[in-house]
Design an enzyme around this catalytic site. Structure first.
Site, PDB file in Angstrom:
ATOM      1  N   ILE A  19     -51.559 -82.750 -49.917  1.00 13.16           N
ATOM      2  CA  ILE A  19     -52.008 -81.590 -50.692  1.00 13.16           C
ATOM      3  C   ILE A  19     -51.060 -80.436 -50.366  1.00 13.16           C
ATOM      4  O   ILE A  19     -51.083 -79.909 -49.251  1.00 13.16           O
ATOM      5  CB  ILE A  19     -53.466 -81.216 -50.380  1.00 13.16           C
ATOM      6  CG1 ILE A  19     -54.401 -82.377 -50.724  1.00 13.16           C
ATOM      7  CG2 ILE A  19     -53.866 -79.957 -51.133  1.00 13.16           C
ATOM      8  CD1 ILE A  19     -55.865 -82.099 -50.434  1.00 13.16           C
ATOM      9  N   LYS A 115     -50.448 -73.464 -38.954  1.00  9.91           N
ATOM     10  CA  LYS A 115     -50.822 -72.856 -37.676  1.00  9.91           C
ATOM     11  C   LYS A 115     -51.677 -71.624 -37.879  1.00  9.91           C
ATOM     12  O   LYS A 115     -52.561 -71.325 -37.079  1.00  9.91           O
ATOM     13  CB  LYS A 115     -49.584 -72.551 -36.820  1.00  9.91           C
ATOM     14  CG  LYS A 115     -48.912 -71.201 -36.985  1.00  9.91           C
ATOM     15  CD  LYS A 115     -48.134 -71.099 -38.257  1.00  9.91           C
ATOM     16  CE  LYS A 115     -47.542 -69.736 -38.519  1.00  9.91           C
ATOM     17  NZ  LYS A 115     -46.753 -69.765 -39.758  1.00  9.91           N
ATOM     18  N   LYS A 215     -49.030 -69.157 -32.722  1.00 11.64           N
ATOM     19  CA  LYS A 215     -48.656 -70.406 -32.054  1.00 11.64           C
ATOM     20  C   LYS A 215     -48.985 -70.345 -30.569  1.00 11.64           C
ATOM     21  O   LYS A 215     -49.450 -71.333 -29.987  1.00 11.64           O
ATOM     22  CB  LYS A 215     -47.171 -70.682 -32.271  1.00 11.64           C
ATOM     23  CG  LYS A 215     -46.813 -70.978 -33.723  1.00 11.64           C
ATOM     24  CD  LYS A 215     -45.319 -71.035 -33.938  1.00 11.64           C
ATOM     25  CE  LYS A 215     -44.985 -71.337 -35.396  1.00 11.64           C
ATOM     26  NZ  LYS A 215     -43.523 -71.287 -35.670  1.00 11.64           N
ATOM     27  N   GLY A 312     -38.030 -76.023 -40.911  1.00 10.08           N
ATOM     28  CA  GLY A 312     -37.168 -76.783 -41.814  1.00 10.08           C
ATOM     29  C   GLY A 312     -37.868 -78.012 -42.335  1.00 10.08           C
ATOM     30  O   GLY A 312     -38.839 -78.507 -41.741  1.00 10.08           O
TER      31      GLY A 312
END
Length: 448
Positions: A19, A115, A215, A312
Protein backbone atom coordinates in the site's frame (compact mmCIF):
# COMPACT_ATOMS: atom_id res chain seq x y z
CA UNK A 1 12.02 -17.91 -9.97
CA UNK A 2 9.69 -15.01 -10.73
CA UNK A 3 7.57 -14.31 -7.68
CA UNK A 4 4.42 -13.57 -9.66
CA UNK A 5 4.73 -15.67 -12.80
CA UNK A 6 4.58 -19.24 -11.49
CA UNK A 7 1.34 -20.43 -9.89
CA UNK A 8 1.81 -22.40 -6.71
CA UNK A 9 -0.37 -23.76 -4.01
CA UNK A 10 -1.14 -21.15 -1.35
CA UNK A 11 0.63 -23.26 1.29
CA UNK A 12 3.87 -22.82 -0.68
CA UNK A 13 3.77 -19.06 -0.65
CA UNK A 14 3.04 -15.97 1.40
CA UNK A 15 0.82 -13.48 -0.38
CA UNK A 16 1.68 -9.84 0.20
CA UNK A 17 0.28 -6.47 -0.83
CA UNK A 18 1.97 -3.08 -1.00
CA UNK A 19 0.00 0.00 0.00
CA UNK A 20 1.83 3.05 -1.28
CA UNK A 21 3.83 2.60 -4.46
CA UNK A 22 6.21 5.53 -4.23
CA UNK A 23 9.96 5.29 -4.58
CA UNK A 24 10.40 2.69 -1.85
CA UNK A 25 7.33 0.72 -2.91
CA UNK A 26 8.68 0.40 -6.44
CA UNK A 27 11.97 -0.85 -5.01
CA UNK A 28 10.18 -3.45 -2.89
CA UNK A 29 8.18 -4.63 -5.90
CA UNK A 30 11.38 -4.91 -7.93
CA UNK A 31 13.02 -7.13 -5.31
CA UNK A 32 9.96 -9.36 -5.01
CA UNK A 33 9.44 -9.71 -8.76
CA UNK A 34 12.99 -9.78 -10.10
CA UNK A 35 14.54 -11.75 -7.25
CA UNK A 36 11.80 -14.15 -6.24
CA UNK A 37 14.30 -17.01 -6.18
CA UNK A 38 16.38 -15.15 -3.61
CA UNK A 39 13.47 -14.35 -1.30
CA UNK A 40 12.07 -17.87 -1.65
CA UNK A 41 15.44 -19.34 -0.67
CA UNK A 42 15.50 -17.34 2.56
CA UNK A 43 11.79 -17.70 3.35
CA UNK A 44 11.41 -21.32 2.39
CA UNK A 45 8.44 -20.31 0.25
CA UNK A 46 7.62 -17.81 -2.47
CA UNK A 47 6.82 -14.25 -1.44
CA UNK A 48 3.97 -13.53 -3.83
CA UNK A 49 3.12 -9.94 -4.72
CA UNK A 50 -0.65 -10.06 -5.08
CA UNK A 51 -1.65 -6.39 -5.04
CA UNK A 52 -0.13 -2.92 -5.08
CA UNK A 53 -2.45 -0.08 -4.05
CA UNK A 54 -1.92 3.38 -5.55
CA UNK A 55 -3.92 6.60 -5.79
CA UNK A 56 -3.26 7.19 -9.49
CA UNK A 57 -3.30 4.14 -11.76
CA UNK A 58 -1.89 6.13 -14.69
CA UNK A 59 1.24 7.36 -12.93
CA UNK A 60 4.51 5.75 -14.11
CA UNK A 61 6.06 3.49 -11.49
CA UNK A 62 9.43 2.69 -13.04
CA UNK A 63 8.59 -1.02 -12.95
CA UNK A 64 6.35 -3.30 -15.00
CA UNK A 65 3.88 -4.99 -12.68
CA UNK A 66 2.04 -8.15 -13.75
CA UNK A 67 -1.52 -7.66 -14.91
CA UNK A 68 -4.02 -7.43 -12.09
CA UNK A 69 -1.52 -6.42 -9.40
CA UNK A 70 -2.05 -2.65 -9.56
CA UNK A 71 -5.24 -1.29 -7.97
CA UNK A 72 -6.55 1.95 -6.54
CA UNK A 73 -8.82 0.22 -4.01
CA UNK A 74 -7.57 -0.70 -0.54
CA UNK A 75 -10.61 -2.94 -0.22
CA UNK A 76 -9.08 -5.22 -2.86
CA UNK A 77 -6.45 -5.99 -0.22
CA UNK A 78 -8.53 -5.91 2.95
CA UNK A 79 -11.24 -8.15 1.55
CA UNK A 80 -8.85 -10.74 0.15
CA UNK A 81 -8.37 -13.51 2.77
CA UNK A 82 -5.46 -14.94 0.77
CA UNK A 83 -3.27 -11.88 1.43
CA UNK A 84 -1.20 -12.51 4.56
CA UNK A 85 1.06 -9.46 4.86
CA UNK A 86 0.46 -5.77 4.13
CA UNK A 87 3.54 -3.71 3.34
CA UNK A 88 2.36 -0.29 4.50
CA UNK A 89 4.50 2.37 2.81
CA UNK A 90 2.17 5.34 3.07
CA UNK A 91 3.79 8.39 4.61
CA UNK A 92 2.39 10.74 7.23
CA UNK A 93 -0.01 9.99 10.06
CA UNK A 94 -3.42 9.93 8.40
CA UNK A 95 -4.80 7.93 6.67
CA UNK A 96 -1.75 5.73 7.32
CA UNK A 97 -2.86 5.02 10.89
CA UNK A 98 -6.41 4.13 9.87
CA UNK A 99 -5.18 1.90 7.03
CA UNK A 100 -2.83 0.00 9.34
CA UNK A 101 -5.59 -0.59 11.90
CA UNK A 102 -8.01 -1.77 9.22
CA UNK A 103 -5.41 -4.11 7.74
CA UNK A 104 -4.71 -5.73 11.11
CA UNK A 105 -8.42 -6.07 11.82
CA UNK A 106 -8.71 -7.82 8.45
CA UNK A 107 -6.18 -10.41 9.65
CA UNK A 108 -3.03 -9.04 8.02
CA UNK A 109 0.44 -8.77 9.52
CA UNK A 110 2.18 -5.45 8.88
CA UNK A 111 5.56 -4.36 7.56
CA UNK A 112 6.13 -0.60 7.58
CA UNK A 113 8.79 2.05 7.03
CA UNK A 114 6.75 4.89 8.54
CA UNK A 115 8.79 6.07 11.54
CA UNK A 116 6.61 9.16 12.12
CA UNK A 117 3.55 6.95 12.52
CA UNK A 118 5.29 4.65 15.01
CA UNK A 119 6.76 7.56 16.97
CA UNK A 120 3.32 9.18 17.23
CA UNK A 121 0.94 6.21 17.54
CA UNK A 122 3.23 3.28 18.37
CA UNK A 123 1.56 2.37 21.67
CA UNK A 124 -1.91 2.30 20.12
CA UNK A 125 -0.89 0.35 17.01
CA UNK A 126 1.25 -2.22 18.80
CA UNK A 127 -1.36 -2.76 21.51
CA UNK A 128 -4.04 -3.33 18.89
CA UNK A 129 -1.77 -5.73 17.00
CA UNK A 130 -1.29 -7.84 20.13
CA UNK A 131 -5.04 -7.85 20.80
CA UNK A 132 -5.64 -9.15 17.28
CA UNK A 133 -2.77 -11.65 17.29
CA UNK A 134 -0.97 -9.77 14.54
CA UNK A 135 2.61 -8.46 14.24
CA UNK A 136 4.25 -5.23 13.05
CA UNK A 137 7.78 -5.26 11.60
CA UNK A 138 9.52 -1.93 11.20
CA UNK A 139 13.24 -2.34 10.45
CA UNK A 140 13.06 0.18 7.60
CA UNK A 141 11.61 2.88 9.86
CA UNK A 142 15.02 3.72 11.33
CA UNK A 143 18.30 4.10 9.40
CA UNK A 144 17.08 2.60 6.13
CA UNK A 145 19.28 -0.29 5.09
CA UNK A 146 21.16 -0.53 8.40
CA UNK A 147 19.66 -3.47 10.38
CA UNK A 148 19.70 -1.60 13.68
CA UNK A 149 16.27 -2.75 14.95
CA UNK A 150 17.21 -6.43 14.66
CA UNK A 151 20.63 -5.84 16.17
CA UNK A 152 19.33 -4.02 19.25
CA UNK A 153 16.30 -6.28 19.74
CA UNK A 154 17.98 -9.61 19.05
CA UNK A 155 21.72 -9.67 18.37
CA UNK A 156 22.62 -7.48 21.36
CA UNK A 157 19.95 -8.85 23.69
CA UNK A 158 22.58 -10.22 26.11
CA UNK A 159 23.70 -6.65 26.81
CA UNK A 160 22.57 -3.72 28.83
CA UNK A 161 22.88 -0.98 26.24
CA UNK A 162 24.82 1.87 27.85
CA UNK A 163 24.66 4.39 25.03
CA UNK A 164 23.83 4.88 21.41
CA UNK A 165 24.56 7.84 19.21
CA UNK A 166 24.08 8.23 15.53
CA UNK A 167 23.64 10.16 12.36
CA UNK A 168 20.04 9.16 11.69
CA UNK A 169 19.13 11.52 8.86
CA UNK A 170 20.92 11.18 5.53
CA UNK A 171 19.54 14.43 4.13
CA UNK A 172 21.03 16.56 6.88
CA UNK A 173 24.31 14.67 6.74
CA UNK A 174 24.55 15.27 2.98
CA UNK A 175 23.92 18.98 3.49
CA UNK A 176 26.49 19.34 6.27
CA UNK A 177 29.08 17.26 4.37
CA UNK A 178 28.71 19.38 1.25
CA UNK A 179 28.93 22.63 3.21
CA UNK A 180 32.03 21.35 4.98
CA UNK A 181 33.86 19.94 1.96
CA UNK A 182 32.89 22.47 -0.70
CA UNK A 183 32.43 25.59 1.40
CA UNK A 184 28.93 26.07 -0.01
CA UNK A 185 26.20 27.98 1.78
CA UNK A 186 23.21 26.33 3.44
CA UNK A 187 20.53 27.43 0.94
CA UNK A 188 22.66 26.46 -2.04
CA UNK A 189 23.36 23.02 -0.56
CA UNK A 190 19.71 22.34 0.26
CA UNK A 191 18.82 23.12 -3.35
CA UNK A 192 21.49 20.69 -4.51
CA UNK A 193 20.13 18.00 -2.17
CA UNK A 194 16.66 18.51 -3.63
CA UNK A 195 17.98 18.20 -7.19
CA UNK A 196 19.64 14.89 -6.30
CA UNK A 197 16.51 13.56 -4.60
CA UNK A 198 18.03 13.52 -1.10
CA UNK A 199 15.72 16.28 0.18
CA UNK A 200 11.99 16.76 -0.17
CA UNK A 201 10.47 19.93 -1.62
CA UNK A 202 9.86 20.87 2.03
CA UNK A 203 12.89 19.51 3.92
CA UNK A 204 11.83 20.95 7.29
CA UNK A 205 11.51 17.66 9.21
CA UNK A 206 14.96 16.57 8.06
CA UNK A 207 16.84 19.79 8.76
CA UNK A 208 15.12 20.87 11.99
CA UNK A 209 15.90 17.60 13.80
CA UNK A 210 12.34 16.22 13.88
CA UNK A 211 13.09 13.13 11.78
CA UNK A 212 16.13 12.23 13.89
CA UNK A 213 14.19 12.79 17.14
CA UNK A 214 11.39 10.46 16.01
CA UNK A 215 13.92 7.74 15.17
CA UNK A 216 15.75 8.27 18.45
CA UNK A 217 12.48 7.86 20.37
CA UNK A 218 11.96 4.46 18.71
CA UNK A 219 15.55 3.33 19.36
CA UNK A 220 15.36 4.51 22.98
CA UNK A 221 12.31 2.34 23.55
CA UNK A 222 14.04 -0.72 22.09
CA UNK A 223 17.43 -0.19 23.73
CA UNK A 224 16.43 1.18 27.13
CA UNK A 225 12.75 0.37 27.61
CA UNK A 226 11.97 4.09 27.70
CA UNK A 227 8.61 5.54 26.77
CA UNK A 228 9.55 8.83 25.14
CA UNK A 229 7.48 11.39 23.30
CA UNK A 230 9.81 12.57 20.55
CA UNK A 231 8.70 16.15 21.22
CA UNK A 232 10.29 15.91 24.67
CA UNK A 233 13.72 15.21 23.21
CA UNK A 234 15.82 18.41 23.22
CA UNK A 235 16.60 19.09 19.58
CA UNK A 236 18.28 21.62 17.34
CA UNK A 237 18.60 21.25 13.61
CA UNK A 238 21.09 22.29 10.96
CA UNK A 239 18.80 24.90 9.40
CA UNK A 240 20.70 27.66 11.20
CA UNK A 241 24.18 26.23 10.62
CA UNK A 242 26.77 28.87 9.66
CA UNK A 243 29.69 27.80 7.39
CA UNK A 244 31.99 29.71 9.76
CA UNK A 245 31.35 27.11 12.46
CA UNK A 246 32.41 24.31 10.12
CA UNK A 247 35.70 26.14 9.53
CA UNK A 248 36.36 26.76 13.22
CA UNK A 249 35.45 23.17 14.06
CA UNK A 250 38.07 21.88 11.60
CA UNK A 251 40.69 24.19 13.09
CA UNK A 252 39.93 22.67 16.48
CA UNK A 253 40.12 19.10 15.13
CA UNK A 254 36.39 18.40 14.75
CA UNK A 255 33.63 18.03 12.19
CA UNK A 256 30.03 19.02 12.80
CA UNK A 257 27.36 16.32 12.52
CA UNK A 258 23.66 16.30 13.39
CA UNK A 259 23.98 13.74 16.17
CA UNK A 260 21.18 11.89 17.95
CA UNK A 261 22.34 10.71 21.37
CA UNK A 262 20.94 8.45 24.09
CA UNK A 263 23.06 7.71 27.15
CA UNK A 264 22.25 5.85 30.34
CA UNK A 265 23.56 7.90 33.30
CA UNK A 266 22.83 6.90 36.90
CA UNK A 267 19.78 4.95 35.78
CA UNK A 268 18.32 7.84 33.79
CA UNK A 269 18.33 8.44 30.04
CA UNK A 270 20.00 11.48 28.52
CA UNK A 271 18.49 12.27 25.12
CA UNK A 272 19.35 14.96 22.58
CA UNK A 273 19.48 15.80 18.88
CA UNK A 274 21.84 18.61 17.95
CA UNK A 275 24.61 19.73 15.60
CA UNK A 276 27.63 18.39 17.47
CA UNK A 277 31.39 18.72 17.13
CA UNK A 278 32.77 15.19 16.61
CA UNK A 279 36.52 14.57 16.79
CA UNK A 280 38.17 14.07 13.39
CA UNK A 281 39.56 10.55 13.06
CA UNK A 282 36.67 8.88 14.88
CA UNK A 283 34.37 6.76 12.67
CA UNK A 284 31.37 9.06 13.25
CA UNK A 285 33.26 12.12 11.99
CA UNK A 286 34.08 10.36 8.72
CA UNK A 287 30.45 9.57 7.78
CA UNK A 288 29.85 11.51 4.57
CA UNK A 289 27.04 12.45 2.19
CA UNK A 290 23.70 10.63 2.62
CA UNK A 291 25.09 7.84 4.80
CA UNK A 292 23.84 7.05 8.31
CA UNK A 293 25.83 5.62 11.19
CA UNK A 294 25.02 4.37 14.68
CA UNK A 295 27.46 3.59 17.49
CA UNK A 296 26.09 1.32 20.21
CA UNK A 297 27.90 0.52 23.45
CA UNK A 298 26.83 -2.58 25.37
CA UNK A 299 28.14 -3.66 28.75
CA UNK A 300 29.24 -7.03 27.37
CA UNK A 301 30.05 -6.43 23.71
CA UNK A 302 31.57 -2.96 24.10
CA UNK A 303 31.34 -0.47 21.21
CA UNK A 304 29.75 -1.61 17.92
CA UNK A 305 29.54 0.63 14.86
CA UNK A 306 26.98 0.37 12.04
CA UNK A 307 27.35 2.35 8.83
CA UNK A 308 25.32 2.41 5.63
CA UNK A 309 22.80 4.22 3.49
CA UNK A 310 19.98 5.39 5.69
CA UNK A 311 17.55 6.23 2.92
CA UNK A 312 16.98 5.77 -0.79
CA UNK A 313 14.95 3.35 -2.80
CA UNK A 314 16.90 0.11 -2.65
CA UNK A 315 18.52 0.36 0.83
CA UNK A 316 15.10 0.95 2.38
CA UNK A 317 13.50 -1.70 0.16
CA UNK A 318 16.18 -4.12 1.36
CA UNK A 319 15.07 -3.64 4.99
CA UNK A 320 11.38 -3.90 4.06
CA UNK A 321 11.79 -7.19 2.19
CA UNK A 322 13.91 -8.62 5.02
CA UNK A 323 11.00 -7.89 7.36
CA UNK A 324 8.59 -9.55 4.94
CA UNK A 325 10.77 -12.67 4.90
CA UNK A 326 11.00 -12.73 8.70
CA UNK A 327 7.23 -12.41 8.92
CA UNK A 328 6.69 -15.19 6.38
CA UNK A 329 9.10 -17.51 8.19
CA UNK A 330 7.50 -16.80 11.57
CA UNK A 331 10.39 -15.01 13.26
CA UNK A 332 8.64 -11.64 13.48
CA UNK A 333 5.51 -12.92 15.30
CA UNK A 334 7.68 -14.66 17.92
CA UNK A 335 9.87 -11.58 18.48
CA UNK A 336 6.87 -9.27 18.47
CA UNK A 337 5.04 -11.25 21.13
CA UNK A 338 8.11 -11.85 23.29
CA UNK A 339 9.47 -8.29 23.38
CA UNK A 340 6.09 -6.58 23.76
CA UNK A 341 7.14 -3.53 21.77
CA UNK A 342 5.50 -0.27 22.96
CA UNK A 343 3.49 -2.08 25.60
CA UNK A 344 1.28 0.20 27.71
CA UNK A 345 0.98 -2.58 30.30
CA UNK A 346 4.74 -2.90 30.88
CA UNK A 347 6.05 0.10 32.88
CA UNK A 348 8.99 2.00 31.38
CA UNK A 349 12.36 0.68 32.59
CA UNK A 350 14.11 4.02 32.18
CA UNK A 351 13.03 7.60 32.83
CA UNK A 352 14.25 10.55 30.77
CA UNK A 353 16.82 12.70 32.52
CA UNK A 354 16.02 16.37 33.09
CA UNK A 355 17.50 18.44 30.28
CA UNK A 356 19.37 20.77 32.62
CA UNK A 357 21.30 17.80 34.01
CA UNK A 358 22.77 16.67 30.70
CA UNK A 359 26.54 17.02 30.80
CA UNK A 360 29.20 17.59 28.19
CA UNK A 361 31.72 19.98 26.70
CA UNK A 362 30.60 22.94 24.61
CA UNK A 363 31.71 25.01 21.64
CA UNK A 364 30.81 28.70 21.84
CA UNK A 365 31.16 31.26 19.04
CA UNK A 366 30.58 34.90 19.79
CA UNK A 367 31.04 38.25 18.08
CA UNK A 368 32.63 40.50 20.65
CA UNK A 369 33.82 44.08 21.00
CA UNK A 370 37.49 44.42 20.15
CA UNK A 371 38.15 46.13 23.48
CA UNK A 372 40.31 45.39 26.53
CA UNK A 373 38.55 43.37 29.20
CA UNK A 374 36.03 41.67 26.91
CA UNK A 375 37.48 38.19 27.27
CA UNK A 376 37.81 38.68 31.02
CA UNK A 377 34.13 39.61 31.26
CA UNK A 378 33.11 36.48 29.33
CA UNK A 379 35.40 34.28 31.43
CA UNK A 380 33.85 35.81 34.54
CA UNK A 381 30.35 34.86 33.45
CA UNK A 382 31.43 31.30 32.66
CA UNK A 383 33.21 31.05 36.00
CA UNK A 384 30.09 32.22 37.83
CA UNK A 385 28.32 29.17 36.38
CA UNK A 386 31.22 26.83 37.27
CA UNK A 387 32.29 26.49 33.62
CA UNK A 388 36.00 26.52 32.86
CA UNK A 389 37.58 27.40 29.50
CA UNK A 390 39.61 24.72 27.69
CA UNK A 391 40.78 26.82 24.71
CA UNK A 392 40.16 30.09 22.87
CA UNK A 393 40.48 31.11 19.22
CA UNK A 394 40.63 34.79 18.38
CA UNK A 395 42.37 35.57 15.10
CA UNK A 396 43.68 39.00 14.30
CA UNK A 397 41.21 40.82 12.03
CA UNK A 398 42.11 40.41 8.36
CA UNK A 399 38.96 41.48 6.56
CA UNK A 400 35.62 43.21 6.98
CA UNK A 401 34.07 39.80 7.43
CA UNK A 402 36.20 39.25 10.53
CA UNK A 403 36.20 42.77 11.90
CA UNK A 404 33.34 45.14 11.33
CA UNK A 405 34.98 48.55 11.52
CA UNK A 406 31.71 50.31 12.35
CA UNK A 407 30.87 47.91 15.19
CA UNK A 408 34.50 47.26 16.17
CA UNK A 409 33.70 43.55 16.68
CA UNK A 410 35.65 40.35 16.08
CA UNK A 411 34.74 36.63 16.22
CA UNK A 412 35.72 34.68 19.33
CA UNK A 413 35.54 30.88 19.74
CA UNK A 414 35.66 29.19 23.14
CA UNK A 415 35.85 25.48 23.98
CA UNK A 416 34.72 24.65 27.51
CA UNK A 417 35.46 21.81 29.86
CA UNK A 418 32.55 19.60 30.92
CA UNK A 419 29.50 21.38 32.29
CA UNK A 420 25.79 20.78 32.69
CA UNK A 421 23.35 21.83 30.00
CA UNK A 422 21.54 23.98 32.50
CA UNK A 423 24.71 25.86 33.44
CA UNK A 424 25.73 26.26 29.79
CA UNK A 425 22.30 27.56 28.84
CA UNK A 426 22.21 30.09 31.68
CA UNK A 427 25.76 31.20 30.97
CA UNK A 428 24.90 31.72 27.31
CA UNK A 429 21.98 33.95 28.25
CA UNK A 430 24.14 35.98 30.61
CA UNK A 431 26.94 36.35 28.04
CA UNK A 432 24.47 37.61 25.42
CA UNK A 433 23.43 40.32 27.88
CA UNK A 434 26.97 41.69 28.13
CA UNK A 435 27.43 45.10 26.43
CA UNK A 436 30.49 43.76 24.62
CA UNK A 437 28.54 41.00 22.83
CA UNK A 438 26.95 41.56 19.42
CA UNK A 439 24.12 39.20 18.45
CA UNK A 440 23.49 35.68 19.72
CA UNK A 441 25.99 33.12 20.95
CA UNK A 442 26.32 29.95 18.88
CA UNK A 443 26.53 26.93 21.24
CA UNK A 444 27.03 23.29 20.28
CA UNK A 445 27.92 20.16 22.26
CA UNK A 446 31.25 18.41 21.72
CA UNK A 447 31.95 14.67 21.45
CA UNK A 448 35.46 13.21 21.52
Amino acid sequence: MNATSTKQKSSDRTNVAIIGMGTVGAGVARLLIDHGDRTARHAGKTIWLSKAVVRDLSKPRGIDLPEGVLTDSIDDVLNDPEIDVVIQLMGGLSPAREVMLRAMEAGKDIVTANKALLAEHGAELFTRARELGRSIAFEAAVAGGIPIIANISQCLSANQIESLEGILNGTSNFIVSQMDEKGAGYDETVKRAQELGYAEADPAMDVDGTDAAQKLAILSHLAFGATVDWRDIPRNGIDGLDPADLVYARQLGYRIKLLATARLVDGELELSVAPTLVAIGTPMAEVRDAFNAIRVVGDAVGPVFYHGLGAGQMPTASAVVADVIDTAVGRTPITFETLEYFSVERPPRTAQRDVDRLRGRYYLRLRVANDPGTLAAIAGVLSSHSISIASVIQHEPKSKDEANAAENTVPLVIMTHEASEGAASRATTDIEALPAISGQVVRMPVRE
